[in-house]
Write an enzyme that holds these catalytic residues in place. Structure first.
Site, PDB file in Angstrom:
ATOM      1  N   TYR A   1       0.857  -1.179   0.000  1.00 44.95           N
ATOM      2  CA  TYR A   1       0.000   0.000   0.000  1.00 44.95           C
ATOM      3  C   TYR A   1       0.894   1.230   0.000  1.00 44.95           C
ATOM      4  O   TYR A   1       1.846   1.300   0.779  1.00 44.95           O
ATOM      5  CB  TYR A   1      -0.906   0.002   1.235  1.00 44.95           C
ATOM      6  CG  TYR A   1      -1.805   1.216   1.358  1.00 44.95           C
ATOM      7  CD1 TYR A   1      -2.886   1.394   0.498  1.00 44.95           C
ATOM      8  CD2 TYR A   1      -1.584   2.172   2.349  1.00 44.95           C
ATOM      9  CE1 TYR A   1      -3.718   2.503   0.620  1.00 44.95           C
ATOM     10  CE2 TYR A   1      -2.412   3.278   2.478  1.00 44.95           C
ATOM     11  CZ  TYR A   1      -3.483   3.443   1.614  1.00 44.95           C
ATOM     12  OH  TYR A   1      -4.296   4.543   1.738  1.00 44.95           O
TER      13      TYR A   1
ATOM     14  N   ASP B   1       9.309   2.843  -0.151  1.00 45.77           N
ATOM     15  CA  ASP B   1       8.253   3.467   0.633  1.00 45.77           C
ATOM     16  C   ASP B   1       8.477   3.060   2.084  1.00 45.77           C
ATOM     17  O   ASP B   1       8.074   1.976   2.512  1.00 45.77           O
ATOM     18  CB  ASP B   1       6.877   3.011   0.130  1.00 45.77           C
ATOM     19  CG  ASP B   1       5.744   3.649   0.933  1.00 45.77           C
ATOM     20  OD1 ASP B   1       6.039   4.308   1.956  1.00 45.77           O
ATOM     21  OD2 ASP B   1       4.575   3.489   0.539  1.00 45.77           O
TER      22      ASP B   1
ATOM     23  N   LYS C   1       4.267   8.878   8.903  1.00 46.14           N
ATOM     24  CA  LYS C   1       4.022   8.281  10.216  1.00 46.14           C
ATOM     25  C   LYS C   1       4.992   8.779  11.302  1.00 46.14           C
ATOM     26  O   LYS C   1       4.802   9.875  11.799  1.00 46.14           O
ATOM     27  CB  LYS C   1       3.960   6.763  10.077  1.00 46.14           C
ATOM     28  CG  LYS C   1       2.780   6.391   9.132  1.00 46.14           C
ATOM     29  CD  LYS C   1       2.326   4.970   9.113  1.00 46.14           C
ATOM     30  CE  LYS C   1       0.999   4.879   8.360  1.00 46.14           C
ATOM     31  NZ  LYS C   1       0.994   4.105   7.149  1.00 46.14           N
TER      32      LYS C   1
END
Ligand SMILES: *Cc1c(COP(=O)(O)O)cnc(C)c1O
Length: 430
Positions: A144, A239, A267
């Site tokens: 994702y 990522d 995050k």
């Protein structure tokens, strides 16, 4: 456990917010529960609006590596807020956090801050397309990378949880430029790059997958990706929105010793505030406006509160032994959970690395999307409800990661182990 207030609020929310939530997995549909409305959190403990408390293993899906309401982080945000919340002009804090990121992440020489992981990955592939003059993007099934159009093809996270293979609203013209391949399959990558390499701008990957549950890269896989992409002038994008500052201070690339061309962060670098970032080699990053022609901008980018939270968080992570201690505790916990599963005779695979872990209800190793899909989501849902009833807050999906934070005490981890044993016995009895 009474959750009358949460139930009431969920009904109220559903009238004005689609599905009652601002991000789909939060609706808890795949585990058949009403989402809990959270009033506050401290350390590793969440308190809901009904006055129940839970040991939190979601950690806001990754950012809260120090636990909630960390005193230094809260103080930094308060101090920053007192001086104004947004100016749309450069601030000293942006330099500080950028310098910290550049120093920490081996391959990053320059970094641009944005407001979310989605923005980071979206901007990174635009940059890759801009500098290579090529159109196609290679990604991996079950990974994702946020919800930009190019990534919503065989994606992980909520799409996987809700069984959505793609998404209406993403034009066919965009879909045809995304190639999605099986994770850990070197042959598939070689084949795709041999066939279409001249047209591929970048290969983007979660160096440790966290959005189909935790799936580790097979030994040598990332090194092969590095070799195959470099040979063909294809950019390699890590990522590291989850793994950055999670697996090590320098992220997965430090741990595995691989140097990608571009890195996406999010995050943890926002310390719980909305931040993303993308960075890499200076010669690539210099193609971004205003130095270069690839456009990307943001009204709130480099927001002073977010920068302050990020700086305060990273300072804590710099303490000697931080990762060693956190990772050791988490790895021992995963080991004990494996023993629990064995004792209870349940077919369970526990994938983990550092402070990331996923417990899959299946009997064969989980190494990619296909094997992850063999997990028994019905059994996970029961386990989830068992654990919640005992005050353990897990992700409401089989295909997510449990995060251990520095705020989890030995007692919290013992509780996790004990309650897991209770739940497994209960599941084995049925
Ligand atoms: C969470 C996540 C994103 C998206 O970040 P948002 O801040 O939710 O937009 C991108 N990539 C990975 C690997 C993620 O885990």
């Amino acid at each position: 456990m009474k959750i009358a207030q949460s139930e009431k609020m969920f009904e109220q929310a559903a009238k004005v917010i689609p599905g009652g939530v601002n991000s789909p997995v939060r609706a808890c549909r795949s585990v058949g529960c009403t989402p809990l409305f959270i009033e506050r959190a401290e350390g590793a403990t969440l308190y809901d609006v009904d006055g129940n408390s839970y040991v939190d293993f979601v950690c806001s899906w990754g950012p809260m590596i120090l636990g909630h309401s960390h005193p230094q982080v809260v103080a930094a945000i308060r101090a920053a807020a007192g001086g104004g919340t947004s100016f749309g002009a450069p601030t000293p804090a942006e330099i500080t956090l950028a310098e910290m990121v550049v120093e920490a992440v081996p391959s990053v020489e320059k970094v641009r801050f944005v407001n979310s992981g989605t923005e980071a990955t979206m901007s990174a592939i635009r940059l890759a397309r801009g500098v290579t003059g090529r159109k196609k993007v290679v990604k991996f099934d079950g990974c994702y990378h946020g919800h930009a159009d190019s990534f919503l093809i065989k994606a992980g996270s909520g799409l996987l949880t809700l069984g959505i293979p793609g998404s209406p609203g993403v034009p066919e013209d965009i879909v045809k430029n995304t190639i999605s391949l099986p994770y850990n399959d070197v042959n598939a990558v070689t084949q795709a790059l041999d066939d279409e390499g001249h047209d591929v701008a970048c290969v983007i990957i979660e160096p440790v997958a966290g959005n189909m549950g935790c799936v580790l890269p097979a030994p040598g896989f990332l090194a092969e990706l590095r070799r195959l992409t470099a040979e063909r002038g294809v950019l390699l994008i890590f990522d590291e929105v989850i793994t950055g500052f999670r697996l090590a201070y320098g992220g997965a690339q430090e741990l595995f010793g691989i140097s990608p061309d571009l890195t996406c962060l999010g995050k943890i670098i926002g310390g719980g505030l909305p931040v993303g970032a993308y960075g890499g080699k200076a010669e690539i990053m210099d193609s971004i406006a205003p130095d270069g022609p690839v456009y990307q901008a943001g009204t709130l980018s480099g927001n002073p509160l977010a920068m302050a939270a990020g700086i305060a968080t990273l300072r804590q992570l710099q303490q000697p032994g931080f990762y060693q201690e956190l990772n050791d505790r988490a790895t021992r916990c995963a080991e004990r959970l494996r023993e629990v599963a064995k004792r209870c005779g349940l077919p369970v695979q526990i994938n983990g690395i550092g402070s990331m872990m996923t417990l899959f209800f299946c009997s064969d190793p989980v190494t990619d999307f296909t094997s992850a899909m063999r997990a028994d989501t019905g059994l996970y849902a029961k386990h989830y409800r068992n654990m919640l009833s005992q005050g353990i807050y897990l992700a409401p999906s089989q295909f997510e990661v449990a995060f251990i934070s520095a705020a989890h005490t030995p007692h919290d981890l013992e509780k996790l182990e004990k309650m897991t044993e209770w739940s497994f016995k209960n599941l084995a009895d049925k």
